[in-house]
Write an enzyme that holds these catalytic residues in place. Sequence first.
Site, PDB file in Angstrom:
ATOM      1  N   LYS A  22      17.308   0.793  17.290  1.00 29.07           N
ATOM      2  CA  LYS A  22      17.802  -0.361  16.531  1.00 29.07           C
ATOM      3  C   LYS A  22      18.161  -1.506  17.465  1.00 29.07           C
ATOM      4  CE  LYS A  22      22.306  -0.568  15.094  1.00 29.07           C
ATOM      5  NZ  LYS A  22      22.921  -1.833  15.524  1.00 29.07           N
ATOM      6  N   ASN A  23      18.936  -1.187  18.489  1.00 27.27           N
ATOM      7  CA  ASN A  23      19.462  -2.264  19.336  1.00 27.27           C
ATOM      8  C   ASN A  23      18.394  -2.908  20.212  1.00 27.27           C
ATOM      9  OD1 ASN A  23      21.938  -1.969  18.208  1.00 27.27           O
ATOM     10  ND2 ASN A  23      22.849  -0.842  19.914  1.00 27.27           N
ATOM     11  N   ARG A  93      26.141  -9.528  13.001  1.00 25.85           N
ATOM     12  CA  ARG A  93      26.558 -10.170  14.258  1.00 25.85           C
ATOM     13  C   ARG A  93      25.397 -10.428  15.205  1.00 25.85           C
ATOM     14  NH1 ARG A  93      31.101 -10.590  16.580  1.00 25.85           N
ATOM     15  NH2 ARG A  93      29.941 -10.295  18.499  1.00 25.85           N
ATOM     16  N   CYS A 117      34.704  -7.649  13.791  1.00 32.38           N
ATOM     17  CA  CYS A 117      34.140  -6.655  12.890  1.00 32.38           C
ATOM     18  C   CYS A 117      35.040  -5.441  12.922  1.00 32.38           C
ATOM     19  CB  CYS A 117      32.715  -6.310  13.281  1.00 32.38           C
ATOM     20  SG  CYS A 117      32.630  -5.481  14.850  1.00 32.38           S
ATOM     21  N   ARG A 122      35.176  -9.337  18.711  1.00 34.29           N
ATOM     22  CA  ARG A 122      33.933  -9.324  19.481  1.00 34.29           C
ATOM     23  C   ARG A 122      33.692 -10.738  20.011  1.00 34.29           C
ATOM     24  NH1 ARG A 122      30.583  -5.027  17.037  1.00 34.29           N
ATOM     25  NH2 ARG A 122      28.991  -5.440  18.604  1.00 34.29           N
ATOM     26  N   PRO A 123      34.309 -11.100  21.131  1.00 32.47           N
ATOM     27  CA  PRO A 123      34.168 -12.463  21.648  1.00 32.47           C
ATOM     28  C   PRO A 123      32.732 -12.747  22.106  1.00 32.47           C
ATOM     29  CG  PRO A 123      35.322 -11.063  23.231  1.00 32.47           C
ATOM     30  CD  PRO A 123      35.120 -10.240  22.008  1.00 32.47           C
ATOM     31  N   ASP A 125      32.314 -15.320  24.578  1.00 30.12           N
ATOM     32  CA  ASP A 125      32.511 -16.250  25.703  1.00 30.12           C
ATOM     33  C   ASP A 125      31.435 -16.096  26.780  1.00 30.12           C
ATOM     34  OD1 ASP A 125      34.039 -13.723  25.856  1.00 30.12           O
ATOM     35  OD2 ASP A 125      34.460 -14.354  27.899  1.00 30.12           O
ATOM     36  N   LEU A 126      30.973 -14.867  27.020  1.00 33.53           N
ATOM     37  CA  LEU A 126      29.979 -14.657  28.081  1.00 33.53           C
ATOM     38  C   LEU A 126      28.609 -15.230  27.692  1.00 33.53           C
ATOM     39  CD1 LEU A 126      30.965 -11.005  29.080  1.00 33.53           C
ATOM     40  CD2 LEU A 126      31.379 -13.081  30.430  1.00 33.53           C
ATOM     41  N   ASP A 308      28.922   3.782  21.802  1.00 33.36           N
ATOM     42  CA  ASP A 308      28.304   4.095  20.503  1.00 33.36           C
ATOM     43  C   ASP A 308      28.164   5.607  20.260  1.00 33.36           C
ATOM     44  OD1 ASP A 308      28.191   1.425  19.943  1.00 33.36           O
ATOM     45  OD2 ASP A 308      26.029   1.210  20.208  1.00 33.36           O
ATOM     46  N   ARG A 400      22.729   1.100   8.056  1.00 31.11           N
ATOM     47  CA  ARG A 400      22.466  -0.005   8.990  1.00 31.11           C
ATOM     48  C   ARG A 400      21.757   0.517  10.238  1.00 31.11           C
ATOM     49  NH1 ARG A 400      27.267  -2.156  11.362  1.00 31.11           N
ATOM     50  NH2 ARG A 400      25.635  -2.877  12.734  1.00 31.11           N
TER      51      ARG A 400
HETATM   52  C1  UD1 Z   1      25.988  -4.063  21.805  1.00 35.26           C
HETATM   53  C2  UD1 Z   1      25.509  -3.104  20.752  1.00 35.26           C
HETATM   54  C3  UD1 Z   1      26.675  -2.251  20.268  1.00 35.26           C
HETATM   55  C4  UD1 Z   1      27.379  -1.578  21.443  1.00 35.26           C
HETATM   56  C5  UD1 Z   1      27.731  -2.580  22.531  1.00 35.26           C
HETATM   57  C6  UD1 Z   1      28.249  -1.922  23.803  1.00 35.26           C
HETATM   58  C7  UD1 Z   1      23.713  -4.306  19.728  1.00 35.26           C
HETATM   59  C8  UD1 Z   1      23.198  -5.024  18.530  1.00 35.26           C
HETATM   60  N1  UD1 Z   1      24.961  -3.860  19.654  1.00 35.26           N
HETATM   61  O1  UD1 Z   1      26.944  -4.921  21.192  1.00 35.26           O
HETATM   62  O2  UD1 Z   1      26.153  -1.267  19.392  1.00 35.26           O
HETATM   63  O3  UD1 Z   1      28.568  -0.974  20.985  1.00 35.26           O
HETATM   64  O4  UD1 Z   1      26.566  -3.348  22.893  1.00 35.26           O
HETATM   65  O5  UD1 Z   1      27.300  -1.028  24.310  1.00 35.26           O
HETATM   66  O6  UD1 Z   1      23.005  -4.101  20.695  1.00 35.26           O
HETATM   67  N2  UD1 Z   1      32.530  -9.080  25.498  1.00 35.26           N
HETATM   68  C9  UD1 Z   1      33.247 -10.154  25.931  1.00 35.26           C
HETATM   69  N3  UD1 Z   1      32.673 -11.401  25.881  1.00 35.26           N
HETATM   70  C10 UD1 Z   1      31.404 -11.597  25.418  1.00 35.26           C
HETATM   71  C11 UD1 Z   1      30.657 -10.479  24.976  1.00 35.26           C
HETATM   72  C12 UD1 Z   1      31.256  -9.229  25.037  1.00 35.26           C
HETATM   73  O7  UD1 Z   1      34.405 -10.013  26.352  1.00 35.26           O
HETATM   74  O8  UD1 Z   1      30.929 -12.734  25.391  1.00 35.26           O
HETATM   75  C13 UD1 Z   1      33.131  -7.731  25.544  1.00 35.26           C
HETATM   76  C14 UD1 Z   1      33.164  -7.036  24.181  1.00 35.26           C
HETATM   77  O9  UD1 Z   1      34.295  -7.413  23.439  1.00 35.26           O
HETATM   78  C15 UD1 Z   1      33.169  -5.580  24.570  1.00 35.26           C
HETATM   79  C16 UD1 Z   1      32.302  -5.565  25.825  1.00 35.26           C
HETATM   80  O10 UD1 Z   1      32.305  -6.901  26.332  1.00 35.26           O
HETATM   81  O11 UD1 Z   1      34.470  -5.179  24.924  1.00 35.26           O
HETATM   82  C17 UD1 Z   1      30.884  -5.116  25.589  1.00 35.26           C
HETATM   83  O12 UD1 Z   1      30.325  -5.894  24.523  1.00 35.26           O
HETATM   84  P1  UD1 Z   1      28.779  -6.192  24.415  1.00 35.26           P
HETATM   85  O13 UD1 Z   1      28.040  -5.356  25.411  1.00 35.26           O
HETATM   86  O14 UD1 Z   1      28.543  -7.661  24.431  1.00 35.26           O
HETATM   87  O15 UD1 Z   1      28.453  -5.672  22.959  1.00 35.26           O
HETATM   88  P2  UD1 Z   1      27.414  -6.265  21.934  1.00 35.26           P
HETATM   89  O16 UD1 Z   1      26.248  -6.862  22.637  1.00 35.26           O
HETATM   90  O17 UD1 Z   1      28.134  -7.076  20.908  1.00 35.26           O
END
Ligand code: UD1
Length: 421
Positions: A22-23, A93, A117, A122-123, A125-126, A308, A400
């Site tokens: 899926k991802n 998302r 969610c 789920r920020p 910023d990065l 996950d 999903r």
């Molecule tokens: C993806 C996966 C999700 C999985 C997650 C971590 C998809 C569609 N979803 O979610 O199933 O649980 O990876 O393996 O692929 N963070 C920040 N700033 C940002 C982005 C992330 O602080 O801009 C933090 C998040 O809050 C979290 C961590 O970084 O604590 C990892 O998040 P991230 O790897 O970005 O998860 P997703 O890509 O949303």
Amino acid sequence: MDKLVINGGKQLEGTISVSGSKNATLPIAVAASILGDGSSVIHNVPDLRDVETLCAVLEVLGAGTKFKDSTLHIAPRNEIAFEAPYDLVRKMRASIYVLGPLLARLGRAKVSFPGGCAIGPRPIDLHIKGLEHLGAKIEIKEGYIIAQADRLIGTEIDLSGIHGPSVGATANVMMGATLARGTTTIRNAAREPHVSDLANFLNAMGADIDGIGTSVLKIHGVKQLRGTEYSIVPDDIETGTFMVAAAITGGDVFVKNAVPENLEAVSEKLTETGVQLNWTDDGVRVRIRGELRAIDLRTEPFPGFPTDMQAQMMGLLSVIPGISVITEAVHTDRFMHVAELNRMGADIRVRGHSATVHGVSKLSGAPIMVSDLRAGAVLVLAGMAAAGQTVVSRVYHIDRGYERIEKKLTGIGADIVRVVD
Ligand code: UD1
């Protein structure tokens, strides 16, 4: 709203097949729709609600999509819209994945700011930082991310956040950088299998990405990407879920299409509990011989133990004698499944970012409600292991991310019936 009625206590036996990831599918479908000139044919696409939702988003942005028999045909139209409105983004998302590609292709993007969610805040910023480094001007206005750049320009970017690298930010920046001028180096890139699959797909479209599978990605910008034909990697989380299904029911199951290098951390932890794993060319046999042991584990970005899989592993540990401690270091509030597991007789206490699991001898069936995708998976696993009947509601969360879960599990001996209300 569908429910799953599970009669527990059946040992699973036989072969179960893993579908495409899926991802990986989500960003790959976005890349094919927005970045490519010409059509793409993507095989091994899972038949999931999330894929359907994403296709609706891509249709609105300007791609024709057709899904049949695990193959997704994507035909980008001449005109691509630059706006992804709230109504679409709120449903999923992962719609945030359109930000980098739209910027790269059109020089502008307007994407609704995704909310939090069930698994916590789920920020993004990065994502924003990365694209700003590539030269985009970004402002947040009235709930939207509004981004502009005449042409993105390659540079060096460090994408580590407080919880480690970000899958989404790495994918977004990597997609944007494919069409940027010059070379982009992403340090502390996420290394999850689906990030690598996206990178391989982009290269098949004509991108020039080095360092795939490592934490340093070098993306040499190219002028144009073309449509291509590609097959999605098997889903590592579905694989892990089925491995735990075999273990929690005391079964003997061959999980077909499992990819060992994508499951090292999960295999290591299952082996530590005493679960027997035998890898072959096309999958892994999972069986139980003797007593299992309690263990501690901590979720981490890949190649660490995946967040996950945390819920599913907690389900297994809840019925192993002894005390196991699980620390969630990625999505630190991700413990919604604990209350429901405890309703089924588990003994799990959460403190801060850790859960202490006191193994019980048996779970008992109960009516339960799913709060999110992976929480749903563990409740199905727990239901299969429990004595009596479990009725799982809000199954749409499970749909999903798991393709026909009850059909696959019934095929190896589970007693699960979907009831359509
Ligand atoms: C993806 C996966 C999700 C999985 C997650 C971590 C998809 C569609 N979803 O979610 O199933 O649980 O990876 O393996 O692929 N963070 C920040 N700033 C940002 C982005 C992330 O602080 O801009 C933090 C998040 O809050 C979290 C961590 O970084 O604590 C990892 O998040 P991230 O790897 O970005 O998860 P997703 O890509 O949303």
